[in-house]
Design a protein around this motif. Structure first.
Motif, mmCIF file in Angstrom:
data_model
loop_
_atom_site.group_PDB
_atom_site.id
_atom_site.type_symbol
_atom_site.label_atom_id
_atom_site.label_comp_id
_atom_site.label_asym_id
_atom_site.label_seq_id
_atom_site.Cartn_x
_atom_site.Cartn_y
_atom_site.Cartn_z
ATOM 1 N N ASN A 5 1.163 -1.212 0.263
ATOM 2 C CA ASN A 5 -0.091 -0.039 0.102
ATOM 3 C C ASN A 5 0.731 1.724 0.088
ATOM 4 O O ASN A 5 1.862 0.983 0.384
ATOM 5 C CB ASN A 5 -0.965 0.238 0.979
ATOM 6 C CG ASN A 5 -2.072 1.416 1.065
ATOM 7 O OD1 ASN A 5 -2.956 1.217 0.675
ATOM 8 N ND2 ASN A 5 -1.823 2.171 1.972
ATOM 9 N N PRO A 7 0.208 5.426 0.823
ATOM 10 C CA PRO A 7 -0.471 6.975 0.582
ATOM 11 C C PRO A 7 -0.548 7.614 -0.744
ATOM 12 O O PRO A 7 0.888 7.575 -0.780
ATOM 13 C CB PRO A 7 -0.830 7.245 1.901
ATOM 14 C CG PRO A 7 0.509 5.971 2.920
ATOM 15 C CD PRO A 7 0.817 5.649 2.140
ATOM 16 N N PHE A 182 -11.341 5.059 6.976
ATOM 17 C CA PHE A 182 -10.459 5.906 5.962
ATOM 18 C C PHE A 182 -9.161 5.639 5.827
ATOM 19 O O PHE A 182 -7.983 6.815 5.891
ATOM 20 C CB PHE A 182 -11.287 7.475 6.089
ATOM 21 C CG PHE A 182 -12.319 7.622 5.806
ATOM 22 C CD1 PHE A 182 -13.335 7.788 4.802
ATOM 23 C CD2 PHE A 182 -13.247 8.308 6.678
ATOM 24 C CE1 PHE A 182 -14.325 7.000 4.790
ATOM 25 C CE2 PHE A 182 -14.718 8.007 6.596
ATOM 26 C CZ PHE A 182 -15.287 7.808 5.552
ATOM 27 N N HIS A 183 -8.821 4.614 6.822
ATOM 28 C CA HIS A 183 -7.523 4.283 7.239
ATOM 29 C C HIS A 183 -6.572 4.652 5.688
ATOM 30 O O HIS A 183 -7.447 3.763 4.535
ATOM 31 C CB HIS A 183 -7.703 2.719 7.838
ATOM 32 C CG HIS A 183 -5.877 2.502 8.271
ATOM 33 N ND1 HIS A 183 -5.797 1.509 6.948
ATOM 34 C CD2 HIS A 183 -5.594 2.357 8.809
ATOM 35 C CE1 HIS A 183 -4.322 1.283 7.331
ATOM 36 N NE2 HIS A 183 -4.161 1.886 9.020
ATOM 37 N N GLU A 184 -5.308 4.756 5.623
ATOM 38 C CA GLU A 184 -4.163 4.923 4.843
ATOM 39 C C GLU A 184 -4.949 3.352 3.788
ATOM 40 O O GLU A 184 -3.817 4.212 2.798
ATOM 41 C CB GLU A 184 -2.959 5.496 4.568
ATOM 42 C CG GLU A 184 -2.163 3.959 5.717
ATOM 43 C CD GLU A 184 -0.802 4.076 6.044
ATOM 44 O OE1 GLU A 184 -0.193 3.462 5.832
ATOM 45 O OE2 GLU A 184 -0.405 5.253 6.207
ATOM 46 N N THR A 185 -4.861 2.782 4.226
ATOM 47 C CA THR A 185 -5.562 1.217 3.129
ATOM 48 C C THR A 185 -6.620 1.386 2.447
ATOM 49 O O THR A 185 -6.962 0.921 1.645
ATOM 50 C CB THR A 185 -5.389 0.276 3.871
ATOM 51 O OG1 THR A 185 -6.101 -0.144 4.930
ATOM 52 C CG2 THR A 185 -3.708 -0.103 4.585
ATOM 53 N N LYS A 186 -7.395 2.105 2.989
ATOM 54 C CA LYS A 186 -8.831 2.185 1.471
ATOM 55 C C LYS A 186 -9.020 2.548 0.442
ATOM 56 O O LYS A 186 -7.957 3.299 0.089
ATOM 57 C CB LYS A 186 -9.583 2.828 3.230
ATOM 58 C CG LYS A 186 -10.034 2.481 4.431
ATOM 59 C CD LYS A 186 -10.035 0.438 4.298
ATOM 60 C CE LYS A 186 -10.390 -0.505 5.811
ATOM 61 N NZ LYS A 186 -8.975 -0.485 6.095
ATOM 62 N N ILE A 189 -9.125 7.702 1.797
ATOM 63 C CA ILE A 189 -7.786 7.745 3.011
ATOM 64 C C ILE A 189 -7.785 8.925 4.180
ATOM 65 O O ILE A 189 -8.330 10.059 3.128
ATOM 66 C CB ILE A 189 -6.733 7.285 2.249
ATOM 67 C CG1 ILE A 189 -5.786 8.678 1.785
ATOM 68 C CG2 ILE A 189 -6.844 6.191 1.954
ATOM 69 C CD1 ILE A 189 -4.170 7.806 1.398
ATOM 70 N N GLU A 192 -6.048 7.929 9.055
ATOM 71 C CA GLU A 192 -7.073 7.319 10.335
ATOM 72 C C GLU A 192 -8.596 7.865 9.458
ATOM 73 O O GLU A 192 -8.195 8.497 9.141
ATOM 74 C CB GLU A 192 -6.833 7.410 11.928
ATOM 75 C CG GLU A 192 -5.820 7.041 12.249
ATOM 76 C CD GLU A 192 -5.086 5.118 12.329
ATOM 77 O OE1 GLU A 192 -6.657 5.059 11.877
ATOM 78 O OE2 GLU A 192 -4.453 4.321 12.219
ATOM 79 N N GLN A 250 -10.181 14.519 -0.574
ATOM 80 C CA GLN A 250 -10.017 12.862 -1.475
ATOM 81 C C GLN A 250 -11.771 13.046 -1.906
ATOM 82 O O GLN A 250 -11.965 12.589 -3.403
ATOM 83 C CB GLN A 250 -10.338 11.655 -0.406
ATOM 84 C CG GLN A 250 -8.456 11.785 0.201
ATOM 85 C CD GLN A 250 -7.385 11.283 -0.684
ATOM 86 O OE1 GLN A 250 -7.765 9.958 -0.809
ATOM 87 N NE2 GLN A 250 -6.302 11.091 -1.056
ATOM 88 N N TYR A 359 -3.156 0.526 -5.014
ATOM 89 C CA TYR A 359 -2.923 1.223 -4.038
ATOM 90 C C TYR A 359 -3.051 2.330 -6.081
ATOM 91 O O TYR A 359 -2.332 2.287 -6.744
ATOM 92 C CB TYR A 359 -1.392 2.504 -3.792
ATOM 93 C CG TYR A 359 0.065 1.464 -4.815
ATOM 94 C CD1 TYR A 359 -0.172 2.222 -4.684
ATOM 95 C CD2 TYR A 359 -0.155 0.428 -3.922
ATOM 96 C CE1 TYR A 359 1.779 2.395 -5.037
ATOM 97 C CE2 TYR A 359 1.353 -0.253 -4.589
ATOM 98 C CZ TYR A 359 2.272 1.080 -5.229
ATOM 99 O OH TYR A 359 2.966 0.140 -5.385
#
Length: 384
Positions: A5, A7, A182-186, A189, A192, A250, A359
């Protein structure tokens, strides 16, 4: 190196953060928090949205709203992140784990009904990989047995469910409550961050109170009461304006992000379909009632040894795939107070599911290299 991933910044994230700081208010419920909440309510017809610091916080709020007491039973898929269960265990609930479909990590409604008792209070469907659980069947069970439904929609932003009558609804708008991440892997983002969706108007006011440390402070700021105080249970679930400012930038680019993610998903699918046809892996299945929000791309290998070998092979080539959840029914915490139970499909995904790098900034060249190496791996093990 191609990480699992990464960001990314796509628009006005940094300028909005600066704007929030210069506004003189970076604590919760400022202008960007309100903009995010309005965006979701308007785009997805969510009746009420409250931003939170995480999806975990949103789930904990839902547990309080469901009035969970010690001894209540909450049905949760075994194949999920610990927050899906922990939020209710914190209120004293007994967690009842059930299995997935054999060909899909989502919770199986037939398994849900087998485990409903007089003590059951909540069902927690988890929309794995952003693909809808069978919400029509789950809501039918909820109505039949008078249960709450809390959608764990951590991965499910911009994904939909189609009912048998043709009605299409956004995930998160179907159960009584829903929690998003909305964690950075979603897909979208903020580092958090999360939100709770309240679909039942009876809980609008109490949700605000719980989120504001158990006070009616929100009503006070709107001029609805002349003072505020401690009126209920609660905690500090509000995100700062910095999180909401990043998130709103975003959201302004949601369609662009989703278009790119679907392109990545489809490229993996077309590049690996031949391996599924040969029977060496399985690819994600999208049920007819579900849409694909391209949250992740995973493959399911035939056994643990092949998955371990593929992880090692790709890491040697500087590519970093990752496995996912460990069956919660086999966790040390659960087994400390519960007997071991057999949940075979969850265990299969625990041992065999592998998530590939995914990503927004993943290039076609990088993705083609991943696809080529996965195909090469199975040629090597077939020959050997």
């Amino acid at each position: 190196m191609i990480p699992f991933n990464k960001p990314f910044i796509i628009g006005k994230e940094l300028s909005y953060i600066e704007e929030a700081v210069k506004s003189g208010k970076i604590s919760g419920d400022g202008i960007f928090t309100k903009k995010c909440q309005t965006f979701f309510e308007q785009k997805y017809s969510f009746p009420k949205v409250l931003m939170t610091t995480s999806c975990t916080d949103a789930l904990e709020m839902a547990a309080i709203l469901c009035d969970i007491k010690p001894g209540d039973e909450v049905i949760v898929p075994s194949y999920t992140f610990v927050s899906s269960a922990n939020a209710f265990a914190l209120r004293g609930a007994k967690i009842v784990f059930v299995d997935s479909y054999p060909n899909n990590p989502n919770i199986d409604p037939a398994e849900i009904e087998k485990h409903i008792t007089k003590k059951t209070k909540v069902i927690v469907p988890v929309h794995y990989a952003g693909i809808a659980c069978d919400m029509e069947e789950i809501m039918n069970l909820a109505h039949k047995y008078n249960l709450f439904v809390v959608e764990d929609a951590a991965q499910a932003i911009d994904s939909y469910y189609t009912f048998s009558d043709g009605t299409r609804k956004a995930l998160g708008s179907i159960g009584h409550f829903a929690a998003f991440s909305f964690h950075e892997t979603k897909n979208i983002i903020a580092g958090e961050g999360g939100m709770i969706v309240i679909n039942d108007s009876r809980y609008f006011d109490r949700a605000e109170i719980i989120r504001e440390k158990g006070t009616n402070r929100s009503a006070f700021f709107r001029g609805e009461v002349n003072k505020y105080g401690w009126v209920d249970l609660g905690s500090s679930f509000l995100p700062s304006e910095i999180i909401s400012a990043f998130l709103y930038a975003q959201l302004e680019n949601l369609e662009i992000i989703q278009k790119k993610r679907l392109e990545i998903w489809n490229r993996y699918q077309s590049g690996l379909i031949s391996l599924q046809q040969k029977g060496v892996i399985s690819l994600p299945e999208i049920p007819s009632y579900a849409t694909n929000n391209a949250h992740m791309f995973y493959i399911v290998l035939n056994n643990y040894e092949e998955r371990t070998g593929l992880i090692q092979y790709l890491k040697e080539k500087d590519i970093h795939p990752v496995f996912h959840y460990l069956s919660l029914n086999k966790s040390d915490f659960f087994l400390a107070d519960n007997p071991e139970i057999d949940i075979p499909h969850s265990d299969h995904f625990t041992d065999c599911l592998l998530r590939l790098p995914f990503y927004y900034e993943l290039s076609e060249t990088e993705q083609d290299r991943i696809i080529e190496l996965i195909n090469s791996y199975f040629k090597v093990i077939t020959i050997s």
